[in-house]
Design a protein around this motif. Structure first.
Motif, PDB file in Angstrom:
ATOM      1  N   PRO A 114      -4.740  -5.736  -6.134  1.00 15.67           N
ATOM      2  CA  PRO A 114      -5.281  -4.427  -6.524  1.00 15.67           C
ATOM      3  C   PRO A 114      -4.208  -3.499  -7.108  1.00 15.67           C
ATOM      4  O   PRO A 114      -4.476  -2.755  -8.048  1.00 15.67           O
ATOM      5  N   THR A 115      -3.006  -3.546  -6.576  1.00 15.03           N
ATOM      6  CA  THR A 115      -1.932  -2.701  -7.097  1.00 15.03           C
ATOM      7  C   THR A 115      -1.553  -3.128  -8.506  1.00 15.03           C
ATOM      8  O   THR A 115      -1.368  -2.285  -9.392  1.00 15.03           O
ATOM      9  N   VAL A 116      -1.464  -4.423  -8.737  1.00 13.57           N
ATOM     10  CA  VAL A 116      -1.164  -4.919 -10.081  1.00 13.57           C
ATOM     11  C   VAL A 116      -2.273  -4.495 -11.048  1.00 13.57           C
ATOM     12  O   VAL A 116      -2.001  -4.087 -12.175  1.00 13.57           O
ATOM     13  N   MET A 171      17.101  -7.040  -4.780  1.00 11.86           N
ATOM     14  CA  MET A 171      15.877  -6.427  -4.286  1.00 11.86           C
ATOM     15  C   MET A 171      14.676  -7.268  -4.686  1.00 11.86           C
ATOM     16  O   MET A 171      14.661  -7.883  -5.740  1.00 11.86           O
ATOM     17  N   LYS A 172      13.672  -7.228  -3.853  1.00 12.02           N
ATOM     18  CA  LYS A 172      12.435  -7.955  -4.106  1.00 12.02           C
ATOM     19  C   LYS A 172      11.282  -6.994  -3.827  1.00 12.02           C
ATOM     20  O   LYS A 172      11.325  -6.228  -2.870  1.00 12.02           O
ATOM     21  N   THR A 173      10.244  -7.038  -4.667  1.00 14.34           N
ATOM     22  CA  THR A 173       9.071  -6.197  -4.492  1.00 14.34           C
ATOM     23  C   THR A 173       7.838  -7.074  -4.433  1.00 14.34           C
ATOM     24  O   THR A 173       7.634  -7.922  -5.301  1.00 14.34           O
ATOM     25  N   GLU A 174       7.046  -6.897  -3.405  1.00 13.67           N
ATOM     26  CA  GLU A 174       5.807  -7.649  -3.264  1.00 13.67           C
ATOM     27  C   GLU A 174       4.637  -6.720  -3.556  1.00 13.67           C
ATOM     28  O   GLU A 174       4.532  -5.639  -2.984  1.00 13.67           O
ATOM     29  N   LEU A 175       3.771  -7.140  -4.478  1.00 11.86           N
ATOM     30  CA  LEU A 175       2.616  -6.339  -4.851  1.00 11.86           C
ATOM     31  C   LEU A 175       1.348  -7.143  -4.638  1.00 11.86           C
ATOM     32  O   LEU A 175       1.312  -8.335  -4.951  1.00 11.86           O
ATOM     33  N   ASP A 176       0.306  -6.482  -4.134  1.00 12.66           N
ATOM     34  CA  ASP A 176      -0.969  -7.174  -3.996  1.00 12.66           C
ATOM     35  C   ASP A 176      -1.753  -7.042  -5.306  1.00 12.66           C
ATOM     36  O   ASP A 176      -1.404  -6.265  -6.201  1.00 12.66           O
ATOM     37  N   GLY A 203      -3.236   8.419 -17.652  1.00 17.00           N
ATOM     38  CA  GLY A 203      -2.303   7.301 -17.543  1.00 17.00           C
ATOM     39  C   GLY A 203      -0.966   7.729 -16.979  1.00 17.00           C
ATOM     40  O   GLY A 203      -0.401   7.062 -16.106  1.00 17.00           O
ATOM     41  N   ALA A 204      -0.450   8.849 -17.451  1.00 15.31           N
ATOM     42  CA  ALA A 204       0.849   9.326 -16.976  1.00 15.31           C
ATOM     43  C   ALA A 204       0.776   9.815 -15.531  1.00 15.31           C
ATOM     44  O   ALA A 204       1.651   9.494 -14.713  1.00 15.31           O
ATOM     45  N   LEU A 205      -0.261  10.582 -15.198  1.00 17.33           N
ATOM     46  CA  LEU A 205      -0.364  11.130 -13.842  1.00 17.33           C
ATOM     47  C   LEU A 205      -0.611  10.063 -12.779  1.00 17.33           C
ATOM     48  O   LEU A 205      -0.130  10.184 -11.664  1.00 17.33           O
ATOM     49  N   THR A 206      -1.354   9.031 -13.119  1.00 21.53           N
ATOM     50  CA  THR A 206      -1.611   7.980 -12.133  1.00 21.53           C
ATOM     51  C   THR A 206      -0.422   7.035 -11.996  1.00 21.53           C
ATOM     52  O   THR A 206      -0.369   6.251 -11.058  1.00 21.53           O
ATOM     53  N   THR A 207       0.535   7.145 -12.883  1.00 23.28           N
ATOM     54  CA  THR A 207       1.726   6.308 -12.786  1.00 23.28           C
ATOM     55  C   THR A 207       2.624   6.752 -11.638  1.00 23.28           C
ATOM     56  O   THR A 207       3.212   5.919 -10.954  1.00 23.28           O
ATOM     57  N   VAL A 208       2.730   8.035 -11.406  1.00 25.95           N
ATOM     58  CA  VAL A 208       3.644   8.561 -10.390  1.00 25.95           C
ATOM     59  C   VAL A 208       3.348   7.996  -9.004  1.00 25.95           C
ATOM     60  O   VAL A 208       4.252   7.442  -8.357  1.00 25.95           O
ATOM     61  N   PRO A 209       2.108   8.061  -8.491  1.00 24.52           N
ATOM     62  CA  PRO A 209       1.869   7.497  -7.163  1.00 24.52           C
ATOM     63  C   PRO A 209       2.070   5.980  -7.127  1.00 24.52           C
ATOM     64  O   PRO A 209       2.510   5.429  -6.116  1.00 24.52           O
ATOM     65  N   LEU A 210       1.781   5.303  -8.231  1.00 22.81           N
ATOM     66  CA  LEU A 210       1.990   3.857  -8.258  1.00 22.81           C
ATOM     67  C   LEU A 210       3.469   3.507  -8.200  1.00 22.81           C
ATOM     68  O   LEU A 210       3.864   2.567  -7.516  1.00 22.81           O
ATOM     69  N   ILE A 211       4.290   4.264  -8.903  1.00 20.83           N
ATOM     70  CA  ILE A 211       5.737   4.033  -8.840  1.00 20.83           C
ATOM     71  C   ILE A 211       6.232   4.243  -7.418  1.00 20.83           C
ATOM     72  O   ILE A 211       7.009   3.446  -6.893  1.00 20.83           O
ATOM     73  N   LEU A 212       5.778   5.301  -6.784  1.00 23.62           N
ATOM     74  CA  LEU A 212       6.191   5.561  -5.398  1.00 23.62           C
ATOM     75  C   LEU A 212       5.739   4.438  -4.467  1.00 23.62           C
ATOM     76  O   LEU A 212       6.482   4.027  -3.577  1.00 23.62           O
ATOM     77  N   GLN A 213       4.521   3.936  -4.684  1.00 26.78           N
ATOM     78  CA  GLN A 213       4.006   2.848  -3.863  1.00 26.78           C
ATOM     79  C   GLN A 213       4.832   1.572  -4.066  1.00 26.78           C
ATOM     80  O   GLN A 213       5.173   0.892  -3.107  1.00 26.78           O
ATOM     81  N   VAL A 214       5.170   1.268  -5.297  1.00 23.87           N
ATOM     82  CA  VAL A 214       5.968   0.074  -5.587  1.00 23.87           C
ATOM     83  C   VAL A 214       7.362   0.215  -4.984  1.00 23.87           C
ATOM     84  O   VAL A 214       7.876  -0.720  -4.368  1.00 23.87           O
ATOM     85  N   LEU A 215       7.971   1.378  -5.139  1.00 24.44           N
ATOM     86  CA  LEU A 215       9.308   1.578  -4.577  1.00 24.44           C
ATOM     87  C   LEU A 215       9.294   1.504  -3.056  1.00 24.44           C
ATOM     88  O   LEU A 215      10.270   1.065  -2.439  1.00 24.44           O
TER      89      LEU A 215
END
Length: 69
Positions: free
Chosen positions: A8-10, A1-6, A48-60
């Motif tokens: 702003p996401t990083v 698997m490969k994940t591309e992040l821009d 920090g914890a709550l904003t992690t969930v949407p970021l994980i979904l975006q990365v996946l």
């Protein structure tokens, strides 16, 4: 698997990790009163914890099977 992040996401990922770490650090530090430390620490930890969930979904969502390309 490969994940591309821009970039702003990083940046968002790094920022949320920083807030999470700062929250944990404040909970363990002795520089503030106990009440101030608890309030600030739990707030930063929660953000920090709550904003992690949407970021994980975006990365996946951006994962790409390398065999498909």
């Amino acid at each position: 698997m490969k994940t591309e992040l821009d970039l702003p996401t990083v940046g968002l990922i790094a920022g949320t990790r920083g807030m999470l770490g700062a929250g944990i650090g404040l909970l363990l530090a002795d520089r503030l009163s106990a009440e101030q430390r608890r309030t600030a620490g739990w707030t930063l930890l929660a953000v920090g914890a709550l904003t992690t969930v949407p970021l994980i979904l975006q990365v996946l969502d951006r994962r790409v099977d390398e065999h498909e390309t």
